[in-house]
Scaffold this motif. Structure first.
Motif, PDB file in Angstrom:
ATOM      1  N   GLN A 254       0.823  -1.212   0.000  1.00  0.00           N
ATOM      2  CA  GLN A 254       0.000   0.000   0.000  1.00  0.00           C
ATOM      3  C   GLN A 254       0.853   1.256   0.000  1.00  0.00           C
ATOM      4  O   GLN A 254       0.632   2.186  -0.742  1.00  0.00           O
ATOM      5  CB  GLN A 254      -0.868   0.016   1.260  1.00  0.00           C
ATOM      6  CG  GLN A 254      -2.281  -0.436   1.017  1.00  0.00           C
ATOM      7  CD  GLN A 254      -3.184  -0.092   2.192  1.00  0.00           C
ATOM      8  OE1 GLN A 254      -2.747  -0.046   3.344  1.00  0.00           O
ATOM      9  NE2 GLN A 254      -4.436   0.131   1.914  1.00  0.00           N
ATOM     10  N   ARG A 258       1.385   3.975  -3.110  1.00  0.00           N
ATOM     11  CA  ARG A 258       1.067   5.404  -2.991  1.00  0.00           C
ATOM     12  C   ARG A 258       2.200   6.252  -3.565  1.00  0.00           C
ATOM     13  O   ARG A 258       1.961   7.243  -4.242  1.00  0.00           O
ATOM     14  CB  ARG A 258       0.843   5.792  -1.531  1.00  0.00           C
ATOM     15  CG  ARG A 258      -0.587   5.552  -1.075  1.00  0.00           C
ATOM     16  CD  ARG A 258      -0.761   5.755   0.403  1.00  0.00           C
ATOM     17  NE  ARG A 258      -0.876   7.158   0.777  1.00  0.00           N
ATOM     18  CZ  ARG A 258      -1.085   7.551   2.032  1.00  0.00           C
ATOM     19  NH1 ARG A 258      -1.177   6.660   3.003  1.00  0.00           N
ATOM     20  NH2 ARG A 258      -1.189   8.827   2.318  1.00  0.00           N
ATOM     21  N   GLU A 518       0.928  -8.885  -0.072  1.00  0.00           N
ATOM     22  CA  GLU A 518       0.265  -8.001  -1.009  1.00  0.00           C
ATOM     23  C   GLU A 518      -1.135  -8.502  -1.368  1.00  0.00           C
ATOM     24  O   GLU A 518      -2.111  -7.756  -1.363  1.00  0.00           O
ATOM     25  CB  GLU A 518       1.136  -7.928  -2.268  1.00  0.00           C
ATOM     26  CG  GLU A 518       0.644  -6.961  -3.289  1.00  0.00           C
ATOM     27  CD  GLU A 518       1.715  -6.654  -4.325  1.00  0.00           C
ATOM     28  OE1 GLU A 518       2.807  -7.263  -4.257  1.00  0.00           O
ATOM     29  OE2 GLU A 518       1.450  -5.819  -5.189  1.00  0.00           O
ATOM     30  N   LYS A 525      -8.914  -5.224   1.240  1.00  0.00           N
ATOM     31  CA  LYS A 525      -9.373  -3.938   0.700  1.00  0.00           C
ATOM     32  C   LYS A 525     -10.614  -4.147  -0.176  1.00  0.00           C
ATOM     33  O   LYS A 525     -11.559  -3.364  -0.132  1.00  0.00           O
ATOM     34  CB  LYS A 525      -8.258  -3.284  -0.112  1.00  0.00           C
ATOM     35  CG  LYS A 525      -8.587  -1.862  -0.514  1.00  0.00           C
ATOM     36  CD  LYS A 525      -7.355  -1.076  -0.938  1.00  0.00           C
ATOM     37  CE  LYS A 525      -7.643   0.406  -1.016  1.00  0.00           C
ATOM     38  NZ  LYS A 525      -7.504   1.112   0.253  1.00  0.00           N
TER      39      LYS A 525
END
Ligand code: ADP
Ligand code: ZN
Length: 723
Positions: A254, A258, A518, A525
């Protein structure tokens, strides 16, 4: 030419520069900071060229270097100097300092394996092909090559390998090799967020003042990462590079994505899930200036960047920035500050719960303090409820209090998600006999064995010893061996009995496979699971907008560790995990189960009151003479003969007493785990306000014992743990 070479022998006796001749034909490729192979006694060793002593002569008494291992310098002059400083500062060998700076692939043994990966391409040669008689397959190949500039080998061998070979032989096609990077970053960038006023003010304050180190104290969800990215982007426009340190545990996909979304293929990520080859590739992309933003765990601080414009240390309180298990026992934050002086750039330390040391420095004005007091979403921090397990246990023997279960149910009813933390630190699932209370201990270490359900084995987490789990007690011979522990597997099982929902278990066992971490994060999510259950790994850095409830099953385990930082670590862990709740537009809630609801570390978590915690804890540190009021140095002595170690430890203690003033000395005492792998360990703790001549004295001690095989001495300044 004569050069001075530091050889790669990690032996405290040999940490010296030896002179070698460079044969004429190699002279033009010799540079300071390059690796060479040299004869050493009867061995051939790798070493670093540290100095060029004489350009023009050869000395008959010296041996020749055998070969040069690199094309480019692996240690710049900056890193060479940094290593010398680290070696003095941590009383570690110079070679160990250089080794810690480089990826594994560049270290002796493995370095000899060629890790370069090449892709082979073909293109049409500039000749008239009309005079050749070509087969159908050859024409097909040529058509493909005419279409594109370069065609990768596999595409052409699909048509016909022999046709391809002939074309190359006739020099119609030329072969080209290109280095292949194992990791490909998307160069596509996304629109950036518009900073809130509070975020913008912090950015302005950091950019428009000229201090060396900034401490960014920002509550969870206050958007610290956006602030970092803004600062980095500014440096990027100035043509300067950046380092972002994050704890390994929060170096999640994550976080990386980003940065990738903002900076595309300018980034390089260094973390433990990469293979040696991948790390090597990333390292070279950095060294060549192809990547200018490095995100990584502790050792990424040594990234071979030029012209660094800013160094960010996220979650600066994390003990992962201190290397504590082997030499050099360096602090990545100290290294960051040292590098920032060389590059004339700023360091930003960020945290929702800064370490007491850092906050105290900020209050004294040594660091420049900047604050983010509010969450980006404009919401309050989540409400924290404490459940007193002393009361709860009277009526409910389950791991989960009624309040927690009901809150989970409500959350699920609203189609929202839950994170559950099992605070495992210093506590693992062990096995006992229900009948006589026998516990299984490691035969080599003073520690109980941990039960691993999937493999049905008992394992020692210190020496790796493992055994099949027995059903019959070796002591009383009853068939009454019971799993008393409460690892994540056990909790998951219990939870499934109480609730009908989808649980994702995340701990070091389930995330060790490459890429699994991952996948899990993506699955959670995407709401393929309702509950994310895990150890410390779920506490940090995760950002899920649909999580509105965080539960802590056992807040106390990290309080019970015999370490002066246990309250600080507990407060920080609970605050971090609480911060995962209610991060977007939905209001969040936190439930903490504890046997110590009145303990200050837990009480101040409830009110999100870092400052009160800080004041309270500072008083305790002052009274007990601990950091930040005093410095600590931990001397660990180990060997097979416990009596001998104890005697020598006392000698060392007396020599410190005789030679230095103003030191309080604790010990020698047996370490928390006295015996590991049949080696006995004693510790001496030094507390002091001024270092005086401590390092000189300890250097003499190390020197005195350097040829003694019966005792090993490890010295740790500002230790992160005392164990
Ligand atoms: P922290 O690291 O301080 O806990 P993050 O940087 O992870 O906080 O930010 C929390 C969330 O808020 C993230 O999902 C982030 O994308 C979002 N966010 C941060 N800053 C802004 C902003 N200025 N506008 C909109 N969303 C933001
Ligand atoms: Zn063991």
């Amino acid at each position: 030419m004569v050069v001075g070479v530091l050889v790669e022998l990690s032996n405290k006796n040999i940490d010296k520069v030896f002179d070698y001749n460079v044969p004429k034909e190699l002279e033009s490729n010799i540079k300071i900071g390059i690796r060479v192979e040299v004869p050493f006694g009867r061995q051939v060793l790798d070493g670093f060229v540290l100095e060029i002593k004489n350009e023009n002569t050869q000395e008959l008494t010296l041996k020749d270097i055998i070969s040069i291992k690199d094309i480019d310098v692996v240690l710049s002059s900056e890193l060479l100097e940094l290593g010398k400083w680290m070696s003095k500062d941590n009383l570690a060998t110079l070679i160990s300092c250089y080794q810690v700076m480089l990826p594994k692939a560049l270290k002796a043994k493995i370095g000899s394996k060629n890790l370069l990966k090449m892709d082979i391409f073909y293109k049409i040669n500039d000749i008239d092909i009309s005079e050749y008689k070509l087969s159908e397959k050859q024409k097909q190949i040529i058509d493909l090559c005419l279409e594109k500039d370069l065609v990768i080998k596999s595409e052409l061998t699909n048509i016909s390998l022999s046709a391809l070979k002939t074309l190359v032989k006739k020099e119609i096609l030329v072969e080209e090799k290109k280095e292949h990077y194992r990791i490909q970053y998307n160069s596509e960038k996304q629109e950036k967020k518009i900073l809130t006023n509070e975020q913008q003010n912090v950015v302005n304050e950091i950019e428009n003042t000229c201090d060396q180190v900034y401490l960014l104290h920002g509550v969870t969800g206050s958007g610290k990462t956006e602030v970092y990215m803004e600062l980095i982007e500014k440096q990027l426009t100035l043509g300067r590079s950046s380092i972002v340190l994050v704890p390994e545990i929060s170096l999640t996909p994550q976080m990386v994505s980003r940065f990738q979304a903002r900076f595309g293929d300018k980034i390089a990520a260094l973390h433990s899930a990469l293979s040696d080859g991948e790390k090597y590739d990333e390292w070279r992309r950095i060294a060549r200036g192809e990547a200018s933003i490095v995100i990584g765990a502790r050792s990424a601080i040594f990234a071979p960047l030029k012209n660094i414009g800013i160094i960010i240390v996220d979650e600066e309180h994390s003990d992962s920035y201190k290397q504590s298990d082997s030499n050099p026992r360096y602090s990545a934050i100290n290294v960051a500050i040292k590098r920032s002086k060389y590059h004339n750039c700023k360091v930003v330390l960020g945290s929702a719960t800064p370490s007491l040391e850092s906050y105290a420095r900020a209050k004294k004005g040594v660091y420049h303090l900047v604050n983010l007091l509010n969450r980006v979403n404009g919401k309050e921090l989540p409400e924290v409820k404490l459940v007193d397990l002393n009361e709860e246990m009277k009526t409910n023997k389950s791991y989960f209090s009624k309040v927690l279960i009901n809150s989970i149910k409500e959350c699920l009813k609203n189609n929202e998600q839950v994170i559950l933390l099992l605070n495992r630190r210093g506590h693992s699932s062990f096995i006992t006999c229900k009948n006589c209370g026998y516990t299984f201990k490691c035969p080599n270490c003073d520690i109980t064995l941990t039960y691993h359900k999937t493999s049905n084995t008992l394992r020692c987490h210190y020496c790796g010893y493992g055994d099949k789990k027995a059903n019959i007690c070796p002591e009383c011979k009853e068939e009454s061996i019971n799993d008393l522990g409460c690892g994540t597997e056990k909790i998951e099982e219990e939870l499934k009995k109480e609730l009908n929902c989808r649980i994702l278990r995340m701990d070091y066992d389930t995330t060790s496979r490459k890429g699994s971490h991952e996948k899990m994060i993506m699955a959670f999510k995407n709401h393929e699971y309702d509950i994310l259950l895990g150890t410390q790994i779920v506490a940090k850095g995760l950002d899920f907008s649909n999580v509105t409830l965080v539960g802590v099953i056992n807040a106390d385990t990290s309080l019970n560790i015999p370490d002066f930082r246990s309250s600080e670590n507990t407060f920080s862990l609970l605050s971090q995990v609480a911060g995962r709740s209610g991060r977007s537009n939905k209001t969040g809630k936190v439930i903490i189960q504890t046997f110590n609801p009145d303990h200050y570390a837990i009480k101040y978590t409830k009110t999100h009151d870092y400052l009160s915690f800080y004041k309270y804890e500072m008083n305790i540190r002052k009274t007990l003479k601990y950091p930040p009021y005093y410095f600590l140095c931990y001397i660990k002595l180990s060997g097979v003969d416990a009596n001998y170690i104890f005697l020598e430890a006392n000698k060392i203690k007396r020599s410190i007493e005789r030679n230095l003033n103003g030191f309080s000395i604790l010990g020698p005492t047996p370490c928390t785990i006295f015996r590991v792998n049949n080696i006995f360990r004693y510790g001496i703790i030094l507390k002091y306000k001024k270092e005086e001549n401590l390092k000189e004295l300890l250097e003499k001690v190390l020197d005195h014992y350097k040829n003694n095989k019966n005792i090993k001495i490890d010295i740790d300044f500002n230790p992160s743990q005392i164990f």
